[in-house]
Design a protein around this motif. Structure first.
Motif, PDB file in Angstrom:
ATOM      1  N   ALA A  48      36.493  45.611  51.078  1.00 58.06           N
ATOM      2  CA  ALA A  48      37.055  45.188  49.817  1.00 58.06           C
ATOM      3  C   ALA A  48      38.788  45.731  49.670  1.00 58.06           C
ATOM      4  O   ALA A  48      39.425  44.868  48.926  1.00 58.06           O
ATOM      5  N   ALA A  76      38.870  38.840  47.762  1.00 57.83           N
ATOM      6  CA  ALA A  76      37.918  38.845  45.643  1.00 57.83           C
ATOM      7  C   ALA A  76      38.407  36.936  45.793  1.00 57.83           C
ATOM      8  O   ALA A  76      37.610  35.847  45.823  1.00 57.83           O
ATOM      9  N   PHE A  81      33.142  40.843  46.861  1.00 54.03           N
ATOM     10  CA  PHE A  81      32.960  41.063  45.519  1.00 54.03           C
ATOM     11  C   PHE A  81      32.020  42.430  45.443  1.00 54.03           C
ATOM     12  O   PHE A  81      31.105  42.638  46.782  1.00 54.03           O
ATOM     13  N   LEU A  82      33.029  43.817  45.390  1.00 52.81           N
ATOM     14  CA  LEU A  82      32.360  45.091  45.199  1.00 52.81           C
ATOM     15  C   LEU A  82      31.698  45.265  44.145  1.00 52.81           C
ATOM     16  O   LEU A  82      33.079  45.079  43.165  1.00 52.81           O
ATOM     17  N   ALA A  83      30.845  45.424  43.717  1.00 53.84           N
ATOM     18  CA  ALA A  83      30.288  46.303  42.796  1.00 53.84           C
ATOM     19  C   ALA A  83      30.999  47.845  43.260  1.00 53.84           C
ATOM     20  O   ALA A  83      29.916  48.724  43.351  1.00 53.84           O
ATOM     21  N   PHE A  84      31.573  48.670  42.248  1.00 54.66           N
ATOM     22  CA  PHE A  84      32.238  49.945  42.759  1.00 54.66           C
ATOM     23  C   PHE A  84      31.224  50.832  42.518  1.00 54.66           C
ATOM     24  O   PHE A  84      30.206  50.453  41.278  1.00 54.66           O
ATOM     25  N   GLU A 155      28.986  45.467  36.247  1.00 58.20           N
ATOM     26  CA  GLU A 155      29.576  45.170  38.073  1.00 58.20           C
ATOM     27  C   GLU A 155      28.532  43.757  38.111  1.00 58.20           C
ATOM     28  O   GLU A 155      29.432  43.218  38.238  1.00 58.20           O
ATOM     29  N   GLN A 158      29.590  41.275  35.513  1.00 56.67           N
ATOM     30  CA  GLN A 158      31.402  40.867  36.579  1.00 56.67           C
ATOM     31  C   GLN A 158      30.605  39.830  37.960  1.00 56.67           C
ATOM     32  O   GLN A 158      31.658  38.895  38.180  1.00 56.67           O
ATOM     33  N   LEU A 162      31.971  35.907  38.184  1.00 54.57           N
ATOM     34  CA  LEU A 162      33.113  35.482  39.310  1.00 54.57           C
ATOM     35  C   LEU A 162      32.097  34.777  40.230  1.00 54.57           C
ATOM     36  O   LEU A 162      32.663  34.064  41.195  1.00 54.57           O
TER      37      LEU A 162
ATOM     38  N   PHE B 364      43.944  48.863  42.437  1.00 56.24           N
ATOM     39  CA  PHE B 364      43.254  48.637  43.412  1.00 56.24           C
ATOM     40  C   PHE B 364      41.915  47.719  42.459  1.00 56.24           C
ATOM     41  O   PHE B 364      40.737  46.242  43.352  1.00 56.24           O
ATOM     42  N   SER B 368      40.619  43.846  43.419  1.00 50.20           N
ATOM     43  CA  SER B 368      39.037  43.230  43.592  1.00 50.20           C
ATOM     44  C   SER B 368      38.343  42.727  43.192  1.00 50.20           C
ATOM     45  O   SER B 368      37.635  41.970  43.236  1.00 50.20           O
ATOM     46  N   ARG B 369      39.090  42.133  41.836  1.00 55.59           N
ATOM     47  CA  ARG B 369      38.565  41.215  41.090  1.00 55.59           C
ATOM     48  C   ARG B 369      39.513  40.357  41.232  1.00 55.59           C
ATOM     49  O   ARG B 369      39.019  38.516  40.491  1.00 55.59           O
TER      50      ARG B 369
END
Ligand SMILES: Nc1ncnc2c1ncn2[C@@H]1O[C@H](COP(=O)(O)OP(=O)(O)O)[C@@H](O)[C@H]1O
Ligand SMILES: [Mg+2]
Lengths: 246, 391
Positions: A48, A76, A81-84, A155, A158, A162, B364, B368-369
């Motif tokens: 990411a 992005a 996409f990173l789900a944190f 997350e 989102q 997205l 960040f 990242s979005r």
């Protein structure tokens, strides 16, 4: 879609990823398991573009581009996409505004028209319904006052809005009760398609009961040390990671 | 030595006889007393508590780029009865339209001696004493209790913006009054004293919005005399300006009152902003809640502070001071150190001050979005500011 080739990376001063390779093709779901501190989050963060993680060698190719040369926001926009593992709270900024800003920033980068607020509202309302989320989610400030489970669900929400091409979920299942787990898994399964791929980092086999992976990998000491199909996850569940030390 | 006192005394000589002879004799006597006091005081310097981090010399120098087309804030007079608009110019107050019966407006020259709030100044506040010495305009705004909340907008409207204007606004809010007051500044160079005299059970919602261009200057001293059962919210926006210097004095003179203030201070270029809140818990069972959010960029600097004093016997006082600061460049400076002086036994107090940068992880997260770094910073600044947005 994604080709990670002998990648080395530091988190802070520490060498964490030590020659990791992984290939993900369109439509595939890869699960990554492994002991605490193995470097799983570092891998997600590297993809990411977290500034804290510094690539030291090797390459990452994503849809024909050198992923590591892109800014996080560019990644992005091209669908990463990173789900944190630990979603961030942003007081005073509501989810709705946050998501529309994000979506329109991505669209702009891709040369697409921005979505106006009416269109956007219609779209997110539908997603809320499809993904079994609560309506008030949109009005609330991003992750502020959310329970652990709500943050994880946010997350996934989102991600649903997205619509990335490569989604990396970092322990999105941790701390969820069984109902929340199903909602998260449902969200992922709805998005599964032949041109969308997932990397699912998890500690527990139970998420994989709901999201069936094509491959399961064990990440230990900065490398993939074992790969297999979903049965590998079951084995790990029984054996733990003690065998790694032998 | 900057020469401010010399400058003020010269200004006294330059003021036309006419403008002064219009004033009632009691007011002339006040000016005379200020003159006598001024002659005994020393030149202000950085050794003064509230001027430690500001360049007093800026008050003297005529700012170079005074371009009236360049003003950050345009006058925005809202016609009609809500809010009631009061314009202050060189001549005093002017009400727009009919004056409602809950409102009494008197320009300085029409004020009565017994209505005058005697603010006392000393060496520390010598710059504010200049206001008494050179006082030109302003007056008394008296508000009675009404069934429904009322709204007043005080609008500054001066010509010749490079001239210093010495303005005094005294708001007398009678028992039970419930009012919102917005002070809107078309600035230039203003030295203002604002007095809020708040009788029992008053509900006051005050907004001061001071958005200056890089040449403008604003010095203000603000008194809140708080009786019993009063509820004040005081929202301040201080943005830009060659120099902004605001001091708030809050005196709890009864019990069961609450003073809540929020400040958003934003400086850039070479701006200097000072924003100080002093709260005196003289009596039992009052609450003060002070929140500042300050952001400095480029070579600008901000000094913001909150100080509370709790007198002997002022038990059940509740104090909160929450000052957070963000530096957006390595040349910017921010100073803040909240202070508590507690002489009472049973007090609940919380205070804290932090200085830092924008949170990298949050930036960040936004990136990242898909949000670029510039916009991510803007969003995080908005997020930071709104914590001080109390109304
Ligand atoms: N922000 C950080 N600061 C310091 N050390 C970190 C940071 N992020 C990761 N590490 C270190 O990197 C190693 C790998 O962490 P991580 O990738 O989070 O492991 P996992 O997700 O597999 O549990 C750990 O030893 C951890 O302490
Ligand atoms: Mg982790």
């Amino acid at each position: 879609m994604l080709k990670i080739d002998h990648v080395f990376a530091n988190a802070g001063e520490k060498e964490i990823l030590k020659g990791l390779s992984l290939e993900v093709k369109p439509g595939e779901v890869h699960a990554i398991m492994g002991p605490n501190g193995a470097g799983k989050s570092t891998l997600g963060n590297l993809l990411a573009g977290m500034p804290y993680v510094e690539p030291q060698g090797g390459s990452v190719e994503y849809m024909g581009q050198d992923l590591l040369s892109l800014e996080p926001e560019e990644r992005a926009a091209v669908g990463v996409f990173l789900a944190f593992q630990y979603p961030v709270e942003i007081p005073g900024v509501n989810n709705m505004y946050f998501l529309r800003t994000a979506l329109n920033a991505q669209r702009k980068y891709r040369g697409e028209e921005p979505m106006d607020s009416a269109q956007f509202l219609r779209m997110v309302k539908q997603k809320i319904k499809d993904m079994n989320m609560r309506d008030d989610l949109l009005k609330r400030p991003v992750n502020v006052g959310f329970s652990g489970g709500e943050k994880k669900r946010n997350e996934v929400f989102q991600m649903g809005v997205l619509e990335p091409k490569l989604a990396i979920l970092d322990e999105t299942d941790s701390g969820l009760d069984i109902d929340a787990l199903k909602i998260v898994a449902d969200g992922v399964n709805q998005l599964r398609s032949p041109d969308r791929s997932f990397i699912i980092i998890t500690h527990y086999q139970r998420l994989l009961d709901y999201i069936e992976p094509d491959f399961v990998h064990v990440l230990a000491d900065g490398k993939i040390v074992k790969s297999g199909d979903k049965n590998l996850a079951l084995e790990l569940e029984e054996q733990g990671y003690g065998w790694l030390n032998n | 030595m900057v020469g401010l006192i010399t400058d003020w005394l010269e200004r006294v000589n330059k003021q036309t006889k006419d403008s002064i002879s219009n004033m009632p004799s009691w007011l002339q006597a006040k000016r005379q007393a200020a003159l006598v006091q001024m002659q005994m005081l020393n030149e202000p310097t950085r050794r003064l508590e509230s001027w430690r981090y500001a360049d007093l010399g800026r008050l003297l120098k005529a700012p170079s780029a005074f371009d009236s087309t360049n003003y950050g804030q345009q006058l925005n007079v809202i016609e009609g009865s809500d809010p009631v608009v009061i314009v202050v110019d060189e001549a005093g107050y002017m009400g727009m339209g009919d004056c409602p019966d809950w409102l009494e407006i008197r320009s300085l020259v029409d004020m009565h001696a017994e209505d005058w709030y005697d603010a006392t100044f000393d060496q520390e506040t010598v710059v504010n004493l200049a206001n008494s010495l050179l006082l030109q305009t302003g007056g008394l705004i008296r508000i009675k209790a009404t069934d429904k909340p009322v709204h007043i907008q005080l609008v500054y409207a001066f010509d010749e913006l490079d001239e210093w204007r010495y303005v005094r606004n005294q708001f007398d809010l009678e028992a039970g009054a419930n009012v919102s007051i917005t002070e809107q500044h078309q600035s230039g160079r203003i030295n203002a004293v604002n007095v809020y005299d708040l009788d029992s059970r008053v509900q006051l919602n005050r907004v001061q919005d001071i958005h200056l261009n890089s040449a403008e200057q604003f010095v203000s001293m603000n008194y809140f005399e708080v009786s019993k059962g009063v509820n004040v919210t005081n929202m301040n926006h201080h943005i830009g300006g060659s120099l902004q210097h605001h001091v708030h004095w809050v005196n709890f003179n009864g019990e069961g009152s609450k003073y809540k203030s929020g400040s958003i201070n934003k400086s850039f270029d070479n701006n200097q902003i000072t924003d100080i809140v002093n709260v005196n818990h003289n009596h039992k069972n009052n609450q003060s809640d002070i929140t500042h959010r300050s952001i400095a960029k480029d070579k600008s600097q901000i000094y913001n502070n909150a100080k509370a004093q709790v007198a002997i016997g002022a038990d059940q006082s509740e104090i909160e001071q929450d000052l957070k600061n963000i530096l957006l460049s390595s040349d910017a400076r921010i100073y803040s150190k909240p202070e508590l002086e507690v002489y009472a036994d049973e007090v609940i107090a919380a205070h804290g001050s932090t200085i830092g940068a924008l949170d990298d992880t949050a930036l960040f997260y936004l990136q990242s979005r898909g949000v670029d770094i510039e916009q991510a910073r803007e969003i995080m600044i908005k997020s930071f500011e709104q914590e001080a947005q109390i109304c």
